[in-house]
Design an enzyme around this catalytic site. Structure first.
Site, PDB file in Angstrom:
ATOM      1  CE1 TYR A  65      -4.373  -1.306   0.163  1.00 32.79           C
ATOM      2  CE2 TYR A  65      -3.208  -3.062   1.304  1.00 32.79           C
ATOM      3  CZ  TYR A  65      -4.335  -2.600   0.643  1.00 32.79           C
ATOM      4  OH  TYR A  65      -5.403  -3.436   0.447  1.00 32.79           O
ATOM      5  CD  GLU A  72      -6.365  -6.219   1.895  1.00 25.05           C
ATOM      6  OE1 GLU A  72      -5.125  -6.120   2.059  1.00 25.05           O
ATOM      7  OE2 GLU A  72      -7.016  -5.462   1.137  1.00 25.05           O
TER       8      GLU A  72
END
Length: 392
Positions: free
Chosen positions: A98, A140
């Site tokens: 990310y 997640e």
């Protein structure tokens, strides 16, 4: 929740960002892959990049998330982001990636919008990104089977031709895991050029079975041919091993006794088969309306199995549409043309599960809303990037 200052800035700049999102996401992927080619060859779907579908999906998710933050500031974004989180978990996205996306996405916004991106604008959209990213990272983390390598091995027990372009593979996973009817697994393969590509395939059997099954349609003729589906068709036989993920996916059959509509088209039948097989395995007496649309009887994967499963459910009825007639000793007789729910008596209080091409699902969903089915009771699965994300 966005800060008050950032919310005002995002609201003022959202039209300009939304208008430029196609160019922004295109610039983002181009620069990120130029500097990080392994991401394209080992993680991202090269076919979706070539067709532009992934770019459209990213733009839609950013716009939808920013709009949600502005219009519904007190709502958690988990429901909207769950579909993305399941896909990310199934391919092994890690939190550090990310940071990479952040670097190139924010740089793309600055490159495309230029001087309009003041420090205040940059800070506001940075806040949007990290609200979205951190929500996904948290989701997640809860989905992952365990820290470390997310992959397991599966032995192919059987390969069976279903249609000229569809093959099913029965698998024995190396680790006994459970799944919910409607979920999928990722399959990772190394292609002849050395790239590792990952694709998702629905589990097309009930979780009560001792083995798993995926059904793979060879994607050809509508954009780039399917690299992984083609490789699986050409190379995988009984006795081989595949690298797969644990099961993921948020389109799962909820327990209860409400009537069901299970509507599919083409290869979208696969999660529906899992749901039907589960209902049979558990002795369900729920009222179930099954709708399937396909090009022809010969193109209808698992056609005889679908008929058998419906026949084994005392409360189920089957309705089929084929675009063109073909040799088929079908009972009940299918209709010719496109699926039309107006030809069916739908029970009150139904919960719907849809899977198939987007035009099919949009038409079915519109028919259901016209019949008074609440939007919250219409669930869907999209194979590939979700171009429907954020739409009501």
């Amino acid at each position: 929740m966005l800060s008050v200052e950032s919310a005002a800035t995002v609201r003022a700049t959202l039209p300009a960002v939304h208008q430029a999102l196609g160019e922004i996401t295109g610039r983002f992927y181009t620069t990120m892959f130029a500097d990080n080619p392994d991401l394209l060859n080992n993680l991202f779907n090269r076919g979706n990049q070539a067709s532009g579908v992934q770019r459209q999906a990213l733009a839609g998710s950013i716009a939808a998330f920013a709009t949600l933050l502005l219009d519904r500031p007190d709502e958690r974004p988990d429901a909207m982001l769950a579909r993305i989180a399941h896909k990310h978990a199934s391919v092994g996205i890690t939190p550090d990636q990310y940071q990479i996306v952040h670097k190139y996405l924010l740089a793309a916004i600055v490159d495309v919008l230029g001087d309009a991106v003041t420090p205040e604008v940059a800070a506001a959209w940075d806040e949007v990104y990290w609200l979205m990213a951190n929500a996904l990272i948290a989701l997640e983390a809860r989905l992952l089977r365990e820290p470390g390598d997310p992959w397991l091995r599966a032995t192919v027990l059987e390969r069976r031709r279903q249609t000229p372009d569809t093959v099913s593979f029965t698998l024995a996973p190396s680790i006994p895991l459970t799944f919910a009817p409607g979920q999928y697994v990722s399959v990772g393969v190394t292609l002849p050029d050395g790239a590792r590509q990952i694709r998702q395939y629905s589990l097309s059997c009930a979780p009560e079975r001792d083995d798993w099954r995926i059904t793979v349609r060879w994607v050809r003729g509508s954009g780039p041919d399917g690299e992984v589906s083609g490789w699986l068709h050409a190379n995988v036989q009984a006795g081989d091993e595949l690298t797969i993920s644990a099961p993921y996916g948020d389109l799962t059959l909820a327990p209860g006794d409400a009537p069901l509509l299970l509507a599919s088209a083409g290869i979208g039948i696969t999660p529906i088969l899992s749901m039907l097989d589960h209902l049979v395995a558990t002795g369900s007496t729920r009222q179930v309306v099954v709708v399937h649309a396909d090009r022809s009887p010969a193109d209808h994967a698992h056609r005889e199995e679908l008929v058998r499963l419906v026949a084994e459910l005392p409360g189920a009825t089957l309705h089929r549409w084929y675009e063109k007639a073909g040799a088929c000793s079908c009972d009940p007789a299918p209709r010719i043309g496109y699926a039309d729910l107006s030809a069916i008596d739908l029970p009150d209080g139904l919960v719907a599960y849809l899977c198939g091409p987007l035009p099919f699902m949009r038409d079915v969903r519109a028919d259901l809303l016209h019949h008074g089915v609440p939007a919250r009771d219409v669930h869907y699965e999209v194979f590939g990037p979700d171009l429907w994300l954020g739409q009501d």
